[in-house]
Design a protein around this motif. Sequence first.
Motif, PDB file in Angstrom:
ATOM      1  N   ARG A 114     -51.384 -15.097  -6.103  1.00 31.22           N
ATOM      2  CA  ARG A 114     -50.830 -13.812  -5.624  1.00 31.22           C
ATOM      3  C   ARG A 114     -50.886 -12.729  -6.693  1.00 31.22           C
ATOM      4  O   ARG A 114     -51.261 -11.592  -6.412  1.00 31.22           O
ATOM      5  CB  ARG A 114     -49.399 -14.028  -5.142  1.00 31.22           C
ATOM      6  N   THR A 130     -51.899  -8.486   1.966  1.00 27.92           N
ATOM      7  CA  THR A 130     -50.674  -8.807   1.232  1.00 27.92           C
ATOM      8  C   THR A 130     -49.517  -9.153   2.172  1.00 27.92           C
ATOM      9  O   THR A 130     -48.670  -9.966   1.823  1.00 27.92           O
ATOM     10  CB  THR A 130     -50.267  -7.657   0.291  1.00 27.92           C
ATOM     11  N   ARG A 134     -47.314 -12.514   1.686  1.00 26.15           N
ATOM     12  CA  ARG A 134     -45.847 -12.381   1.561  1.00 26.15           C
ATOM     13  C   ARG A 134     -45.136 -13.244   2.606  1.00 26.15           C
ATOM     14  O   ARG A 134     -44.213 -13.993   2.292  1.00 26.15           O
ATOM     15  CB  ARG A 134     -45.451 -10.912   1.723  1.00 26.15           C
ATOM     16  N   ASP A 135     -45.596 -13.160   3.847  1.00 22.45           N
ATOM     17  CA  ASP A 135     -44.961 -13.927   4.916  1.00 22.45           C
ATOM     18  C   ASP A 135     -45.171 -15.426   4.729  1.00 22.45           C
ATOM     19  O   ASP A 135     -44.256 -16.214   4.975  1.00 22.45           O
ATOM     20  CB  ASP A 135     -45.480 -13.476   6.284  1.00 22.45           C
ATOM     21  N   GLU A 137     -45.494 -16.986   1.885  1.00 20.03           N
ATOM     22  CA  GLU A 137     -44.613 -17.412   0.788  1.00 20.03           C
ATOM     23  C   GLU A 137     -43.142 -17.390   1.184  1.00 20.03           C
ATOM     24  O   GLU A 137     -42.331 -18.079   0.583  1.00 20.03           O
ATOM     25  CB  GLU A 137     -44.876 -16.570  -0.460  1.00 20.03           C
ATOM     26  N   GLN A 138     -42.792 -16.626   2.216  1.00 24.43           N
ATOM     27  CA  GLN A 138     -41.418 -16.639   2.717  1.00 24.43           C
ATOM     28  C   GLN A 138     -41.190 -17.785   3.698  1.00 24.43           C
ATOM     29  O   GLN A 138     -40.090 -17.947   4.208  1.00 24.43           O
ATOM     30  CB  GLN A 138     -41.078 -15.295   3.360  1.00 24.43           C
ATOM     31  N   GLY A 139     -42.240 -18.558   3.968  1.00 23.26           N
ATOM     32  CA  GLY A 139     -42.093 -19.744   4.789  1.00 23.26           C
ATOM     33  C   GLY A 139     -42.302 -19.558   6.275  1.00 23.26           C
ATOM     34  O   GLY A 139     -42.013 -20.456   7.068  1.00 23.26           O
ATOM     35  N   TYR A 140     -42.815 -18.408   6.684  1.00 24.54           N
ATOM     36  CA  TYR A 140     -43.075 -18.203   8.110  1.00 24.54           C
ATOM     37  C   TYR A 140     -44.166 -19.164   8.580  1.00 24.54           C
ATOM     38  O   TYR A 140     -45.233 -19.254   7.985  1.00 24.54           O
ATOM     39  CB  TYR A 140     -43.514 -16.774   8.413  1.00 24.54           C
ATOM     40  N   CYS A 141     -43.883 -19.874   9.631  1.00 22.68           N
ATOM     41  CA  CYS A 141     -44.867 -20.766  10.253  1.00 22.68           C
ATOM     42  C   CYS A 141     -44.333 -21.154  11.621  1.00 22.68           C
ATOM     43  O   CYS A 141     -43.234 -21.707  11.737  1.00 22.68           O
ATOM     44  CB  CYS A 141     -45.113 -22.011   9.408  1.00 22.68           C
TER      45      CYS A 141
END
Length: 151
Positions: A114, A130, A134-135, A137-141
Amino acid sequence: MPSSDRPLVSLTVAGIARRGDAYLLVEERIRGQRYLNQPAGHVEPGETLLDAVIREVREETRFGFEPTGLLGIYHDNPGQGRRVLRVAIIGEIDDEPDDQPLDSGIIAARFMDRATLENAEIPHRSPFVTAAIRDFEQGYCYPLDLLHSIR
């Protein structure tokens, strides 16, 4: 609403893959300018979103791609110009790329962490690049079964 007033939308997909701390990206040339982007492109007529992302990742990086989750749906609606709807799909890539040539316009497939991506001298193709990292790395899945294809 008259047809000339209807918004024009490009439906695209992007493959989000990470190996260690580095993300799979492409360096591409568009109208003579170099950009960094996730492997991404337009959904072709008759393709599902998953078919399209598997194809785009292979064409632009030569890595096989196995979708594992939906990262998000991103919409860009500038005041002028083309409006874009991008579906970002998380996946796993093969250990090694195949030996076929890269898609036209692709200079190279690269892995970047990153910090390197954020400080790169090469501009990003769009804010989607980006935003997706960012999303991720924030754990969105989200489950892939949220994506439905009706043929």
